[in-house]
Scaffold this motif. Structure first.
Motif, PDB file in Angstrom:
ATOM      1  N   ALA A  13      39.367  -2.746   1.639  1.00  0.00           N
ATOM      2  CA  ALA A  13      39.731  -2.898   0.227  1.00  0.00           C
ATOM      3  C   ALA A  13      39.517  -1.588  -0.526  1.00  0.00           C
ATOM      4  O   ALA A  13      40.356  -1.181  -1.340  1.00  0.00           O
ATOM      5  N   VAL A  14      38.412  -0.917  -0.233  1.00  0.00           N
ATOM      6  CA  VAL A  14      38.135   0.364  -0.897  1.00  0.00           C
ATOM      7  C   VAL A  14      39.157   1.411  -0.462  1.00  0.00           C
ATOM      8  O   VAL A  14      39.695   2.148  -1.289  1.00  0.00           O
ATOM      9  N   LYS A  15      39.458   1.460   0.832  1.00  0.00           N
ATOM     10  CA  LYS A  15      40.427   2.424   1.333  1.00  0.00           C
ATOM     11  C   LYS A  15      41.794   2.185   0.702  1.00  0.00           C
ATOM     12  O   LYS A  15      42.484   3.117   0.300  1.00  0.00           O
ATOM     13  N   SER A  16      42.171   0.924   0.596  1.00  0.00           N
ATOM     14  CA  SER A  16      43.441   0.570  -0.027  1.00  0.00           C
ATOM     15  C   SER A  16      43.487   1.028  -1.482  1.00  0.00           C
ATOM     16  O   SER A  16      44.492   1.583  -1.944  1.00  0.00           O
ATOM     17  N   ALA A  17      42.408   0.820  -2.212  1.00  0.00           N
ATOM     18  CA  ALA A  17      42.352   1.242  -3.618  1.00  0.00           C
ATOM     19  C   ALA A  17      42.457   2.759  -3.737  1.00  0.00           C
ATOM     20  O   ALA A  17      43.105   3.272  -4.646  1.00  0.00           O
ATOM     21  N   ILE A  18      41.839   3.475  -2.801  1.00  0.00           N
ATOM     22  CA  ILE A  18      41.923   4.938  -2.820  1.00  0.00           C
ATOM     23  C   ILE A  18      43.365   5.383  -2.598  1.00  0.00           C
ATOM     24  O   ILE A  18      43.882   6.260  -3.306  1.00  0.00           O
ATOM     25  N   ILE A  19      44.037   4.780  -1.631  1.00  0.00           N
ATOM     26  CA  ILE A  19      45.422   5.145  -1.339  1.00  0.00           C
ATOM     27  C   ILE A  19      46.325   4.830  -2.528  1.00  0.00           C
ATOM     28  O   ILE A  19      47.179   5.637  -2.904  1.00  0.00           O
ATOM     29  N   ILE A  20      46.122   3.676  -3.135  1.00  0.00           N
ATOM     30  CA  ILE A  20      46.907   3.308  -4.320  1.00  0.00           C
ATOM     31  C   ILE A  20      46.673   4.301  -5.446  1.00  0.00           C
ATOM     32  O   ILE A  20      47.611   4.743  -6.111  1.00  0.00           O
ATOM     33  N   GLN A  21      45.419   4.680  -5.659  1.00  0.00           N
ATOM     34  CA  GLN A  21      45.081   5.631  -6.710  1.00  0.00           C
ATOM     35  C   GLN A  21      45.768   6.976  -6.467  1.00  0.00           C
ATOM     36  O   GLN A  21      46.285   7.588  -7.381  1.00  0.00           O
ATOM     37  N   LYS A  22      45.771   7.407  -5.220  1.00  0.00           N
ATOM     38  CA  LYS A  22      46.408   8.679  -4.892  1.00  0.00           C
ATOM     39  C   LYS A  22      47.912   8.638  -5.137  1.00  0.00           C
ATOM     40  O   LYS A  22      48.481   9.603  -5.633  1.00  0.00           O
ATOM     41  N   THR A  23      48.555   7.542  -4.799  1.00  0.00           N
ATOM     42  CA  THR A  23      50.000   7.455  -4.993  1.00  0.00           C
ATOM     43  C   THR A  23      50.366   7.286  -6.459  1.00  0.00           C
ATOM     44  O   THR A  23      51.427   7.719  -6.881  1.00  0.00           O
ATOM     45  N   GLU A  24      49.502   6.654  -7.235  1.00  0.00           N
ATOM     46  CA  GLU A  24      49.765   6.514  -8.665  1.00  0.00           C
ATOM     47  C   GLU A  24      49.734   7.863  -9.367  1.00  0.00           C
ATOM     48  O   GLU A  24      50.543   8.142 -10.220  1.00  0.00           O
ATOM     49  N   THR A  25      48.783   8.683  -9.007  1.00  0.00           N
ATOM     50  CA  THR A  25      48.676   9.985  -9.664  1.00  0.00           C
ATOM     51  C   THR A  25      49.738  10.948  -9.163  1.00  0.00           C
ATOM     52  O   THR A  25      50.036  11.931  -9.820  1.00  0.00           O
ATOM     53  N   GLY A  26      50.315  10.653  -8.012  1.00  0.00           N
ATOM     54  CA  GLY A  26      51.386  11.482  -7.492  1.00  0.00           C
ATOM     55  C   GLY A  26      50.910  12.690  -6.722  1.00  0.00           C
ATOM     56  O   GLY A  26      51.715  13.498  -6.271  1.00  0.00           O
ATOM     57  N   SER A  27      49.614  12.849  -6.571  1.00  0.00           N
ATOM     58  CA  SER A  27      49.105  13.995  -5.831  1.00  0.00           C
ATOM     59  C   SER A  27      48.527  13.526  -4.507  1.00  0.00           C
ATOM     60  O   SER A  27      47.864  12.509  -4.433  1.00  0.00           O
ATOM     61  N   SER A  28      48.800  14.288  -3.471  1.00  0.00           N
ATOM     62  CA  SER A  28      48.272  13.914  -2.155  1.00  0.00           C
ATOM     63  C   SER A  28      46.974  14.660  -1.856  1.00  0.00           C
ATOM     64  O   SER A  28      46.421  14.557  -0.788  1.00  0.00           O
ATOM     65  N   SER A  29      46.512  15.425  -2.830  1.00  0.00           N
ATOM     66  CA  SER A  29      45.276  16.178  -2.627  1.00  0.00           C
ATOM     67  C   SER A  29      44.064  15.258  -2.760  1.00  0.00           C
ATOM     68  O   SER A  29      44.178  14.097  -3.133  1.00  0.00           O
TER      69      SER A  29
END
Length: 87
Positions: A28-44
């Motif tokens: 669940a935490v990993k999923s939230a991190i991935i979602i957060q990264k895609t929302e901001t548009g940065s892969s960094s």
């Protein structure tokens, strides 16, 4: 080490030890991190401050859900007790 890398290591350990509860939480935490990264548009990498905000948000959501489920269970338990006592 970033939070995402720490999560991956902990997931591997949970899989090895067959700890399903920990594995679900880590996923669940990993999923939230991935979602957060895609929302901001940065892969960094996310900053440590952003990671902490995300974790705090997840904890707050889980507490709210737990309280709601507890209240629902308590209500159904009271209903069952009342029905049994009426007989």
């Amino acid at each position: 080490m970033s939070l995402e890398k720490d999560i991956m290591i902990a997931m591997k350990d949970a899989m090895r030890s067959k700890d399903q509860v920990a594995l679900r939480a880590l996923r669940a935490v990993k999923s939230a991190i991935i979602i957060q990264k895609t929302e901001t548009g940065s892969s960094s990498e996310m900053s440590e401050k952003d990671e902490m905000k995300l974790l705090q948000k997840l904890v707050k959501q889980r507490k709210a859900v737990s309280y709601t489920h507890l209240r629902a269970h308590e209500t159904s338990l009271h209903l069952v007790c009342r029905l049994l006592l009426e007989k």
